[in-house]
Design a protein around this motif. Structure first.
Motif, PDB file in Angstrom:
ATOM      1  N   ASN A   1       2.051 -19.421  36.519  1.00 10.59           N
ATOM      2  CA  ASN A   1       0.997 -20.298  37.141  1.00 10.59           C
ATOM      3  C   ASN A   1       0.650 -21.259  35.767  1.00 10.59           C
ATOM      4  O   ASN A   1       0.476 -20.880  34.955  1.00 10.59           O
ATOM      5  CB  ASN A   1      -0.504 -19.604  37.695  1.00 10.59           C
ATOM      6  N   VAL A   2       0.504 -22.654  35.761  1.00 10.46           N
ATOM      7  CA  VAL A   2       0.071 -23.333  34.512  1.00 10.46           C
ATOM      8  C   VAL A   2      -1.032 -22.753  33.919  1.00 10.46           C
ATOM      9  O   VAL A   2      -1.182 -23.079  32.729  1.00 10.46           O
ATOM     10  CB  VAL A   2       0.128 -24.998  34.984  1.00 10.46           C
TER      11      VAL A   2
ATOM     12  N   GLU B   1       8.316 -26.778  28.258  1.00 10.41           N
ATOM     13  CA  GLU B   1       9.443 -27.081  29.245  1.00 10.41           C
ATOM     14  C   GLU B   1      10.404 -26.016  29.157  1.00 10.41           C
ATOM     15  O   GLU B   1      10.371 -25.178  28.204  1.00 10.41           O
ATOM     16  CB  GLU B   1      10.215 -28.455  28.665  1.00 10.41           C
TER      17      GLU B   1
ATOM     18  N   SER C   1       8.517 -17.966  37.254  1.00  5.73           N
ATOM     19  CA  SER C   1       7.464 -18.858  36.322  1.00  5.73           C
ATOM     20  C   SER C   1       6.064 -18.414  36.434  1.00  5.73           C
ATOM     21  O   SER C   1       5.838 -17.292  37.029  1.00  5.73           O
ATOM     22  CB  SER C   1       7.423 -20.410  37.046  1.00  5.73           C
TER      23      SER C   1
ATOM     24  N   GLY D   1       2.735 -29.245  31.883  1.00  5.63           N
ATOM     25  CA  GLY D   1       3.086 -30.227  32.993  1.00  5.63           C
ATOM     26  C   GLY D   1       2.530 -29.348  34.520  1.00  5.63           C
ATOM     27  O   GLY D   1       2.248 -28.203  34.344  1.00  5.63           O
ATOM     28  N   ASN D   2       2.761 -29.935  35.435  1.00  3.31           N
ATOM     29  CA  ASN D   2       2.580 -29.119  36.681  1.00  3.31           C
ATOM     30  C   ASN D   2       3.599 -28.290  36.949  1.00  3.31           C
ATOM     31  O   ASN D   2       4.666 -28.419  36.464  1.00  3.31           O
ATOM     32  CB  ASN D   2       2.154 -30.326  37.967  1.00  3.31           C
ATOM     33  N   GLU D   3       3.122 -27.485  37.934  1.00  6.95           N
ATOM     34  CA  GLU D   3       3.970 -26.181  38.299  1.00  6.95           C
ATOM     35  C   GLU D   3       5.196 -26.383  38.792  1.00  6.95           C
ATOM     36  O   GLU D   3       6.394 -25.826  38.774  1.00  6.95           O
ATOM     37  CB  GLU D   3       3.256 -25.000  39.109  1.00  6.95           C
ATOM     38  N   GLY D   4       5.305 -27.597  39.666  1.00  4.76           N
ATOM     39  CA  GLY D   4       6.471 -27.859  40.355  1.00  4.76           C
ATOM     40  C   GLY D   4       7.547 -28.946  39.471  1.00  4.76           C
ATOM     41  O   GLY D   4       8.520 -28.457  39.585  1.00  4.76           O
ATOM     42  N   ASN D   5       6.892 -29.599  38.714  1.00  8.52           N
ATOM     43  CA  ASN D   5       7.829 -30.531  38.401  1.00  8.52           C
ATOM     44  C   ASN D   5       7.832 -30.527  36.793  1.00  8.52           C
ATOM     45  O   ASN D   5       8.775 -31.138  35.903  1.00  8.52           O
ATOM     46  CB  ASN D   5       7.641 -32.094  38.697  1.00  8.52           C
TER      47      ASN D   5
ATOM     48  N   MET E   1       6.394 -31.240  32.610  1.00  2.55           N
ATOM     49  CA  MET E   1       6.048 -32.511  31.912  1.00  2.55           C
ATOM     50  C   MET E   1       7.131 -33.547  32.285  1.00  2.55           C
ATOM     51  O   MET E   1       8.250 -33.302  32.380  1.00  2.55           O
ATOM     52  CB  MET E   1       6.031 -32.330  30.610  1.00  2.55           C
ATOM     53  N   SER E   2       6.550 -34.807  32.414  1.00  2.00           N
ATOM     54  CA  SER E   2       7.274 -35.934  32.322  1.00  2.00           C
ATOM     55  C   SER E   2       8.520 -36.142  31.284  1.00  2.00           C
ATOM     56  O   SER E   2       7.885 -35.733  30.072  1.00  2.00           O
ATOM     57  CB  SER E   2       6.699 -37.382  32.417  1.00  2.00           C
TER      58      SER E   2
END
Length: 84
Positions: free
Chosen positions: A68-69, A16, A66, A38-42, A44-45
């Motif tokens: 790429n994941v 994060e 950023s 986590g995904n690239e847009g959001n 990890m939760s």
């Protein structure tokens, strides 16, 4: 699987971007660990971030916002994995 890793004494790292995360470079290489990306847009939760041993970030030099994941996961795993 978080509980399984913790029961056996293995760390689980998350990724994060915030002031509480540490550079992935500060973690000693290990033979066994868990890594949650986590995904690239959001990212990890928040629920998962609270369960990790430590949350990591990749310092970025230059103008990139950023990575790429898949690239980020490869960078972190290459650094964290202890060569046998």
């Amino acid at each position: 699987w978080f509980d399984l890793f913790f029961e056996h004494g293995f760390p689980v790292y998350g990724t994060e971007l915030n002031e509480e995360a540490v550079s992935y470079r500060t973690i000693e290489p290990q033979s066994i660990y868990g890594l949650v990306m986590g995904n690239e847009g959001n990212g990890m939760s928040a629920e998962l971030l609270k369960r990790t041993t430590k949350n990591l970030y990749i310092p970025i030099v230059g103008q990139a916002e950023s990575l790429n994941v898949a690239v980020a996961a490869g960078v972190v795993m290459f650094s964290l994995t202890k060569a046998e």
